[in-house]
Motif scaffolding. Structure first.
Motif, PDB file in Angstrom:
ATOM      1  N   PRO A  59       0.818  -1.214   0.000  1.00 42.21           N
ATOM      2  CA  PRO A  59       0.000   0.000   0.000  1.00 42.21           C
ATOM      3  C   PRO A  59       0.855   1.268   0.000  1.00 42.21           C
ATOM      4  O   PRO A  59       0.549   2.240  -0.702  1.00 42.21           O
ATOM      5  CB  PRO A  59      -0.802  -0.119   1.305  1.00 42.21           C
ATOM      6  CG  PRO A  59      -0.789  -1.589   1.629  1.00 42.21           C
ATOM      7  CD  PRO A  59       0.530  -2.096   1.128  1.00 42.21           C
ATOM      8  N   PHE A  60       1.951   1.248   0.776  1.00 44.15           N
ATOM      9  CA  PHE A  60       2.848   2.412   0.823  1.00 44.15           C
ATOM     10  C   PHE A  60       3.486   2.639  -0.550  1.00 44.15           C
ATOM     11  O   PHE A  60       3.621   3.783  -1.003  1.00 44.15           O
ATOM     12  CB  PHE A  60       3.930   2.175   1.890  1.00 44.15           C
ATOM     13  CG  PHE A  60       4.920   3.301   2.017  1.00 44.15           C
ATOM     14  CD1 PHE A  60       4.679   4.361   2.872  1.00 44.15           C
ATOM     15  CD2 PHE A  60       6.100   3.298   1.280  1.00 44.15           C
ATOM     16  CE1 PHE A  60       5.592   5.406   2.987  1.00 44.15           C
ATOM     17  CE2 PHE A  60       7.019   4.333   1.390  1.00 44.15           C
ATOM     18  CZ  PHE A  60       6.766   5.389   2.250  1.00 44.15           C
ATOM     19  N   CYS A  61       3.859   1.538  -1.212  1.00 41.64           N
ATOM     20  CA  CYS A  61       4.527   1.629  -2.516  1.00 41.64           C
ATOM     21  C   CYS A  61       3.689   2.424  -3.519  1.00 41.64           C
ATOM     22  O   CYS A  61       4.183   3.329  -4.187  1.00 41.64           O
ATOM     23  CB  CYS A  61       4.764   0.239  -3.095  1.00 41.64           C
ATOM     24  SG  CYS A  61       5.948  -0.758  -2.187  1.00 41.64           S
ATOM     25  N   MET A  62       2.421   2.074  -3.598  1.00 43.76           N
ATOM     26  CA  MET A  62       1.592   2.702  -4.627  1.00 43.76           C
ATOM     27  C   MET A  62       1.120   4.095  -4.227  1.00 43.76           C
ATOM     28  O   MET A  62       1.118   5.013  -5.031  1.00 43.76           O
ATOM     29  CB  MET A  62       0.391   1.811  -4.952  1.00 43.76           C
ATOM     30  CG  MET A  62       0.798   0.622  -5.813  1.00 43.76           C
ATOM     31  SD  MET A  62      -0.553  -0.488  -6.163  1.00 43.76           S
ATOM     32  CE  MET A  62      -1.537   0.472  -7.285  1.00 43.76           C
ATOM     33  N   ALA A  85       2.100   6.203  -1.330  1.00 40.96           N
ATOM     34  CA  ALA A  85       3.025   7.191  -0.782  1.00 40.96           C
ATOM     35  C   ALA A  85       4.309   7.301  -1.611  1.00 40.96           C
ATOM     36  O   ALA A  85       4.693   8.388  -2.034  1.00 40.96           O
ATOM     37  CB  ALA A  85       3.354   6.840   0.663  1.00 40.96           C
ATOM     38  N   CYS A  86       4.931   6.176  -1.864  1.00 41.41           N
ATOM     39  CA  CYS A  86       6.206   6.199  -2.591  1.00 41.41           C
ATOM     40  C   CYS A  86       5.991   6.394  -4.090  1.00 41.41           C
ATOM     41  O   CYS A  86       6.813   6.979  -4.770  1.00 41.41           O
ATOM     42  CB  CYS A  86       6.963   4.907  -2.326  1.00 41.41           C
ATOM     43  SG  CYS A  86       8.529   4.814  -3.176  1.00 41.41           S
ATOM     44  N   LYS A  87       4.861   5.925  -4.554  1.00 42.50           N
ATOM     45  CA  LYS A  87       4.520   6.000  -5.983  1.00 42.50           C
ATOM     46  C   LYS A  87       5.571   5.306  -6.849  1.00 42.50           C
ATOM     47  O   LYS A  87       6.018   5.837  -7.869  1.00 42.50           O
ATOM     48  CB  LYS A  87       4.293   7.449  -6.425  1.00 42.50           C
ATOM     49  CG  LYS A  87       3.183   8.132  -5.632  1.00 42.50           C
ATOM     50  CD  LYS A  87       2.806   9.454  -6.243  1.00 42.50           C
ATOM     51  CE  LYS A  87       1.878  10.280  -5.366  1.00 42.50           C
ATOM     52  NZ  LYS A  87       0.672   9.610  -4.932  1.00 42.50           N
ATOM     53  N   ALA A  88       5.986   4.129  -6.394  1.00 44.21           N
ATOM     54  CA  ALA A  88       6.816   3.222  -7.183  1.00 44.21           C
ATOM     55  C   ALA A  88       8.164   3.822  -7.617  1.00 44.21           C
ATOM     56  O   ALA A  88       8.552   3.717  -8.781  1.00 44.21           O
ATOM     57  CB  ALA A  88       6.036   2.725  -8.402  1.00 44.21           C
ATOM     58  N   GLN A  89       8.875   4.415  -6.657  1.00 38.38           N
ATOM     59  CA  GLN A  89      10.174   5.011  -6.994  1.00 38.38           C
ATOM     60  C   GLN A  89      11.159   3.996  -7.578  1.00 38.38           C
ATOM     61  O   GLN A  89      12.004   4.343  -8.407  1.00 38.38           O
ATOM     62  CB  GLN A  89      10.800   5.674  -5.754  1.00 38.38           C
ATOM     63  CG  GLN A  89      10.074   6.921  -5.286  1.00 38.38           C
ATOM     64  CD  GLN A  89       9.878   7.939  -6.392  1.00 38.38           C
ATOM     65  OE1 GLN A  89      10.823   8.293  -7.091  1.00 38.38           O
ATOM     66  NE2 GLN A  89       8.645   8.374  -6.587  1.00 38.38           N
ATOM     67  N   CYS A  90      11.048   2.732  -7.148  1.00 38.11           N
ATOM     68  CA  CYS A  90      12.002   1.730  -7.647  1.00 38.11           C
ATOM     69  C   CYS A  90      11.738   1.353  -9.105  1.00 38.11           C
ATOM     70  O   CYS A  90      12.543   0.638  -9.704  1.00 38.11           O
ATOM     71  CB  CYS A  90      12.038   0.500  -6.749  1.00 38.11           C
ATOM     72  SG  CYS A  90      10.425  -0.199  -6.396  1.00 38.11           S
ATOM     73  N   CYS A  91      10.630   1.811  -9.663  1.00 40.03           N
ATOM     74  CA  CYS A  91      10.348   1.581 -11.088  1.00 40.03           C
ATOM     75  C   CYS A  91      10.681   2.828 -11.903  1.00 40.03           C
ATOM     76  O   CYS A  91      10.376   2.895 -13.104  1.00 40.03           O
ATOM     77  CB  CYS A  91       8.876   1.226 -11.282  1.00 40.03           C
ATOM     78  SG  CYS A  91       8.318  -0.167 -10.296  1.00 40.03           S
ATOM     79  N   TRP A 107      17.938   3.015   0.166  1.00 42.81           N
ATOM     80  CA  TRP A 107      17.258   4.199  -0.381  1.00 42.81           C
ATOM     81  C   TRP A 107      15.752   3.995  -0.501  1.00 42.81           C
ATOM     82  O   TRP A 107      15.012   4.947  -0.759  1.00 42.81           O
ATOM     83  CB  TRP A 107      17.871   4.622  -1.720  1.00 42.81           C
ATOM     84  CG  TRP A 107      17.571   3.708  -2.872  1.00 42.81           C
ATOM     85  CD1 TRP A 107      18.376   2.720  -3.357  1.00 42.81           C
ATOM     86  CD2 TRP A 107      16.397   3.711  -3.688  1.00 42.81           C
ATOM     87  NE1 TRP A 107      17.771   2.103  -4.418  1.00 42.81           N
ATOM     88  CE2 TRP A 107      16.556   2.693  -4.642  1.00 42.81           C
ATOM     89  CE3 TRP A 107      15.229   4.469  -3.716  1.00 42.81           C
ATOM     90  CZ2 TRP A 107      15.587   2.405  -5.604  1.00 42.81           C
ATOM     91  CZ3 TRP A 107      14.264   4.179  -4.670  1.00 42.81           C
ATOM     92  CH2 TRP A 107      14.448   3.174  -5.596  1.00 42.81           C
ATOM     93  N   CYS A 108      15.283   2.783  -0.298  1.00 50.04           N
ATOM     94  CA  CYS A 108      13.844   2.518  -0.408  1.00 50.04           C
ATOM     95  C   CYS A 108      13.104   3.334   0.659  1.00 50.04           C
ATOM     96  O   CYS A 108      13.355   3.173   1.857  1.00 50.04           O
ATOM     97  CB  CYS A 108      13.590   1.022  -0.212  1.00 50.04           C
ATOM     98  SG  CYS A 108      11.858   0.621   0.097  1.00 50.04           S
ATOM     99  N   PRO A 109      12.197   4.215   0.249  1.00 50.30           N
ATOM    100  CA  PRO A 109      11.482   5.038   1.227  1.00 50.30           C
ATOM    101  C   PRO A 109      10.696   4.210   2.246  1.00 50.30           C
ATOM    102  O   PRO A 109      10.534   4.630   3.387  1.00 50.30           O
ATOM    103  CB  PRO A 109      10.546   5.885   0.361  1.00 50.30           C
ATOM    104  CG  PRO A 109      11.255   5.969  -0.959  1.00 50.30           C
ATOM    105  CD  PRO A 109      11.889   4.614  -1.134  1.00 50.30           C
ATOM    106  N   GLY A 110      10.224   3.048   1.854  1.00 49.86           N
ATOM    107  CA  GLY A 110       9.508   2.184   2.794  1.00 49.86           C
ATOM    108  C   GLY A 110      10.429   1.749   3.934  1.00 49.86           C
ATOM    109  O   GLY A 110      10.040   1.750   5.108  1.00 49.86           O
ATOM    110  N   TYR A 111      11.658   1.396   3.596  1.00 46.19           N
ATOM    111  CA  TYR A 111      12.644   1.063   4.621  1.00 46.19           C
ATOM    112  C   TYR A 111      12.938   2.295   5.475  1.00 46.19           C
ATOM    113  O   TYR A 111      12.967   2.231   6.707  1.00 46.19           O
ATOM    114  CB  TYR A 111      13.939   0.531   3.984  1.00 46.19           C
ATOM    115  CG  TYR A 111      15.076   0.490   4.957  1.00 46.19           C
ATOM    116  CD1 TYR A 111      15.115  -0.474   5.954  1.00 46.19           C
ATOM    117  CD2 TYR A 111      16.095   1.451   4.908  1.00 46.19           C
ATOM    118  CE1 TYR A 111      16.137  -0.491   6.895  1.00 46.19           C
ATOM    119  CE2 TYR A 111      17.120   1.446   5.838  1.00 46.19           C
ATOM    120  CZ  TYR A 111      17.135   0.472   6.827  1.00 46.19           C
ATOM    121  OH  TYR A 111      18.138   0.473   7.757  1.00 46.19           O
TER     122      TYR A 111
HETATM  123  S1  SF4 Z   1      11.157   2.113  -3.504  1.00 44.66           S
HETATM  124 FE1  SF4 Z   1      10.498   0.827  -1.762  1.00 44.66          FE
HETATM  125  S2  SF4 Z   1       8.656   1.819  -0.938  1.00 44.66           S
HETATM  126 FE2  SF4 Z   1       9.026   2.631  -2.987  1.00 44.66          FE
HETATM  127  S3  SF4 Z   1       7.805   1.382  -4.360  1.00 44.66           S
HETATM  128 FE3  SF4 Z   1       9.840   0.483  -4.309  1.00 44.66          FE
HETATM  129  S4  SF4 Z   1       9.753  -1.077  -2.679  1.00 44.66           S
HETATM  130 FE4  SF4 Z   1       7.987   0.287  -2.421  1.00 44.66          FE
END
Ligand code: SF4
Ligand code: SF4
Length: 117
Positions: A16-19, A21-27, A91-95
């Protein structure tokens, strides 16, 4: 709970945070390492896919349109399991938000060495 599924549960907990709040930064940044077979998904034979600008498979809702077939590196991020060592992409915002902390503590208790990279 099995250690392997605990790692999966930790990754899935970010959903839920990925989509939202973070909006898929890792993509949307860096390079994605892919196998020869996985490269076909991107219409190339290259072993590294440039994710800047965003991955071609990211849809307007920040969801992966090839989710079931996504590359191994996508399935693993931000936790890479190497035997009893767990690499965490710092760097993962979730972490960074501490969303993985409880899981990492549990995994440490199960003998994992946690390396934040
Ligand atoms: S960077 Fe981390 S928090 Fe952001 S979408 Fe990817 S796995 Fe989720
Ligand atoms: S294939 Fe899917 S999960 Fe992997 S970078 Fe592209 S949109 Fe993200």
């Amino acid at each position: 709970m099995e250690e392997a599924s605990l790692v999966d549960t930790a990754r899935n907990s970010l959903g839920p945070f990925c989509m939202r709040a973070c909006k898929a930064q890792c993509c949307k940044r860096g390079y994605l390492p892919v196998s020869e077979k996985e490269a076909e998904l991107f219409g190339t034979t290259e072993g590294l896919i440039n994710l800047t600008p965003p991955c071609m498979h990211l849809d307007n809702n920040n969801a992966c349109s090839v989710y079931e077939k996504r590359p191994k590196a996508c399935r693993e991020f931000p936790l890479y399991e190497k035997g009893k060592t767990l690499l965490v992409a710092s760097w993962c915002p979730g972490y960074q938000e501490g969303l993985l902390d409880e899981f990492l503590k549990l995994l440490e208790g199960k003998g994992y060495q946690i390396l934040v990279i």
